[in-house]
Design an enzyme around this catalytic site. Structure first.
Site, mmCIF file in Angstrom:
data_model
loop_
_atom_site.group_PDB
_atom_site.id
_atom_site.type_symbol
_atom_site.label_atom_id
_atom_site.label_comp_id
_atom_site.label_asym_id
_atom_site.label_seq_id
_atom_site.Cartn_x
_atom_site.Cartn_y
_atom_site.Cartn_z
ATOM 1 N N CYS A 1 0.836 -1.187 0.000
ATOM 2 C CA CYS A 1 0.000 0.000 0.000
ATOM 3 C C CYS A 1 0.877 1.245 0.000
ATOM 4 C CB CYS A 1 -0.896 -0.027 1.233
ATOM 5 S SG CYS A 1 -1.937 1.417 1.423
ATOM 6 N N HIS B 1 -8.321 11.720 -11.662
ATOM 7 C CA HIS B 1 -9.773 11.770 -11.536
ATOM 8 C C HIS B 1 -10.227 12.867 -10.593
ATOM 9 C CE1 HIS B 1 -7.986 8.843 -8.771
ATOM 10 N NE2 HIS B 1 -8.941 9.150 -7.913
ATOM 11 N N ASP C 1 -9.045 14.161 -7.550
ATOM 12 C CA ASP C 1 -8.903 14.245 -6.093
ATOM 13 C C ASP C 1 -7.460 14.496 -5.669
ATOM 14 O OD1 ASP C 1 -7.692 11.820 -6.546
ATOM 15 O OD2 ASP C 1 -9.016 10.647 -5.240
ATOM 16 N N ASP D 1 -2.275 5.362 -11.945
ATOM 17 C CA ASP D 1 -1.436 5.128 -13.115
ATOM 18 C C ASP D 1 -2.080 4.034 -13.965
ATOM 19 O OD1 ASP D 1 -1.002 2.958 -11.515
ATOM 20 O OD2 ASP D 1 1.036 3.523 -10.943
ATOM 21 N N GLY E 1 -0.927 -2.489 -13.062
ATOM 22 C CA GLY E 1 0.315 -2.929 -12.466
ATOM 23 C C GLY E 1 0.890 -1.941 -11.480
ATOM 24 N N HIS F 1 -7.559 3.826 -3.438
ATOM 25 C CA HIS F 1 -7.293 4.667 -2.278
ATOM 26 C C HIS F 1 -8.602 5.063 -1.617
ATOM 27 C CE1 HIS F 1 -7.006 8.050 -5.488
ATOM 28 N NE2 HIS F 1 -8.179 8.168 -4.919
ATOM 29 N N HIS G 1 -9.807 -3.949 2.853
ATOM 30 C CA HIS G 1 -8.669 -3.167 3.353
ATOM 31 C C HIS G 1 -8.972 -1.674 3.271
ATOM 32 C CE1 HIS G 1 -4.274 -2.315 3.874
ATOM 33 N NE2 HIS G 1 -4.616 -1.233 3.172
ATOM 34 N N GLU G 2 -9.470 -1.236 2.122
ATOM 35 C CA GLU G 2 -9.756 0.189 1.936
ATOM 36 C C GLU G 2 -10.832 0.681 2.896
ATOM 37 O OE1 GLU G 2 -7.935 2.061 0.236
ATOM 38 O OE2 GLU G 2 -6.818 0.476 -0.759
ATOM 39 N N HIS H 1 -9.606 1.731 6.179
ATOM 40 C CA HIS H 1 -9.148 3.118 6.204
ATOM 41 C C HIS H 1 -10.337 4.079 6.246
ATOM 42 C CE1 HIS H 1 -5.127 1.836 5.680
ATOM 43 N NE2 HIS H 1 -5.198 1.565 4.393
#
Length: 500
Positions: free
Chosen positions: A89, A181, A183, A188, A191, A196, A233-234, A237
């Site tokens: 991450c 986009h 923010d 990218d 890969g 986020h 996982h996201e 956060h």
């Protein structure tokens, strides 16, 4: 407006493992460890072409090795390089050294959250809504909804939080996007970055979660990137969690790929329950009243609850050990905590069985992970151990202010702080007296914290201080005491389980 600076982004940029082995050798050739350590918070950014000094670099590498769960040497080696090259991450793991609050710093702006590590952000309600702003074109919408529901359910199963999809206004907006986009955190191509998310808060972007549509999103197979696991996982956060340094935890920074049986680990659960509490217990169905069976004192005492001695235990000091376990000292005894830091696994009636020639009643203890040394302080003397073996030439005499300290705590930076009465000072073995700026009042270093403390420990990136039957959890970001609680439940495993 720079959303990164404004809203406290949890910029979790996960790098995919597809093609990782093929490109590994190529990436290693151009790899700059200093840049990596700067990016993830272990070094300050070097400006104006300046180079980092060897001491700072050694400390940074040691801190990374500790966080990554590999052998701490302070030197770049094959194991460390391999870990740095692993998919992970992009959220920094720790606060940069220059941003760590010094003891005499002015009060920080509490309305400007850190864009990399800001523990304490949470939703102020238990029902959190989410909305799909867009969908991936790679999976059926039904599959995406299922993955998102399952990801949220991992967190609702262990907290009072309930997540509900909304067609109108919502707390968490979910979208799949390409490149830049809007923010301030462009994706990218395939890969590279996966997703986020943003911390909870009151800004328009708080909690929002974005997935890179350039990635190959999949469901239920090893190929590509598993949507549900990345989303879980996201969302950790998005509800306020930072990264964990516990191997196997969902919130660890290194992406582990597809696991059909993935679960929250104890560290994930304790972290989120610290913010929101545990899930409410289901109400039992009424049962016919029956006479209670006769019991004897033996029956009542034969359960698994700790005995009174444990539940009323005070600490001379408490410290992380060389084996990554917590140890508490009291009147010559040593108490080894369970692996999850709650409850006592083993009591040593004589601490010298573990720490040879240790004093009977210690004053303070600290483990320096950078150098793999465990220190015990008492009166005018210092004991130093490598693992659990007393080093030759010890104990040695302490100098000046460092005599007769009360407690010790090791900060994430690796600095050892000694507490004495109403003051605290940085300590190193080569210090004959406190460096410039020290000692300082405990209330200056930790505003709102009382003095005359008996024990202290930094555990899973949170500072805890102990006095009698109680402890104080300190919020480093807001520079205040979160609360005072009895340590019987959260630390000693007595009574109803509750988070630290």
């Amino acid at each position: 407006m720079n959303l990164l600076a404004y809203s406290g982004i949890i910029l979790c940029i996960l790098q995919t493992n597809k093609g990782f082995e093929i490109s590994r050798e190529k990436r290693a050739k151009g790899f700059e460890s200093d840049k990596y350590l700067e990016k993830f918070g272990y070094l300050d950014e070097a400006k104006g072409g300046r180079q980092h000094d060897e001491t700072s670099r050694k400390y940074a590498i040691s801190e990374f090795q500790e966080f990554a769960g590999i052998r701490v040497t302070g030197q770049m080696n094959e194991e460390t390089l391999a870990r740095m090259l692993a998919p992970r991450c992009g959220l920094p793991d720790v606060i940069r050294p220059g941003d760590r609050i010094p003891p005499n710093a002015r009060e920080t702006n509490r309305n400007k959250p850190s864009n990399f590590y800001a523990p304490g952000f949470k939703w102020d309600k238990n029902e959190v809504t989410y909305k799909f702003v867009g969908f991936s074109r790679q999976l059926p919408q039904s599959s995406q909804r299922r993955a998102i529901r399952n990801a949220f359910s991992k967190w609702s199963a262990v907290t009072p939080l309930q997540f509900r999809e909304s067609s109108g206004a919502a707390d968490i907006l979910i979208n799949w996007v390409f490149g830049d986009h809007g923010d301030g955190s462009p994706f990218d191509r395939r890969g590279g970055t996966l997703a986020h998310a943003f911390f909870p808060g009151t800004s328009a972007i708080s909690g929002d979660t974005h997935f890179d549509e350039a990635e190959e999103w999949t469901e239920g197979k090893n190929a590509g990137t598993n949507l549900e696991i990345v989303a879980a996982h996201e969302f950790g956060h998005a509800i306020g969690l930072s990264h964990s340094n516990v191997r196997g935890a969902l919130m660890q920074p290194f992406y582990g790929g597809y696991d059909p049986n993935y679960q929250l680990q104890s560290d994930d659960i304790r972290g989120v329950q610290t913010l929101y509490g545990s899930a409410p217990r289901p109400q039992p169905r009424p049962q016919p009243t029956r006479a209670p069976p006769a019991t004897t004192p033996r029956d009542r005492d034969s359960g698994n609850n700790p005995d009174k001695e444990i539940c009323e235990l005070k600490f001379d000091d408490i410290a992380n050990g060389p084996d990554n376990r917590l140890y508490a000292f009291r009147f010559g005894r040593l108490y080894k905590f369970n692996y999850d830091g709650v409850g006592i696994e083993k009591v040593y009636k004589n601490s010298r069985r573990v720490f040879p020639k240790a004093p009977k009643n210690i004053a303070a203890a600290a483990f320096d992970r950078r150098n793999n040394k465990f220190y015990i302080f008492k009166g005018y003397k210092l004991w130093r151990y490598s693992q659990f073996t007393l080093d030759a030439g010890y104990p040695k005499r302490l100098q000046g202010w460092y005599r007769n300290v009360d407690a010790a705590i090791v900060e994430d930076s690796g600095e050892i702080l000694l507490l004495k009465g109403k003051e605290v000072s940085v300590w190193r073995e080569d210090f004959a007296s406190p460096p410039r700026g020290y000692p300082v009042a405990i209330g200056v270093k930790w505003p709102g914290l009382r003095d005359d403390l008996e024990a202290a420990v930094r555990y899973r990136r949170i500072s805890y201080f102990f006095k009698g039957a109680n402890y104080f959890r300190y919020n480093d970001y807001n520079r205040k005491v979160d609360y005072r609680k009895s340590k019987a439940g959260p630390w000693l495993g007595c009574g109803r389980p509750e988070p630290k």
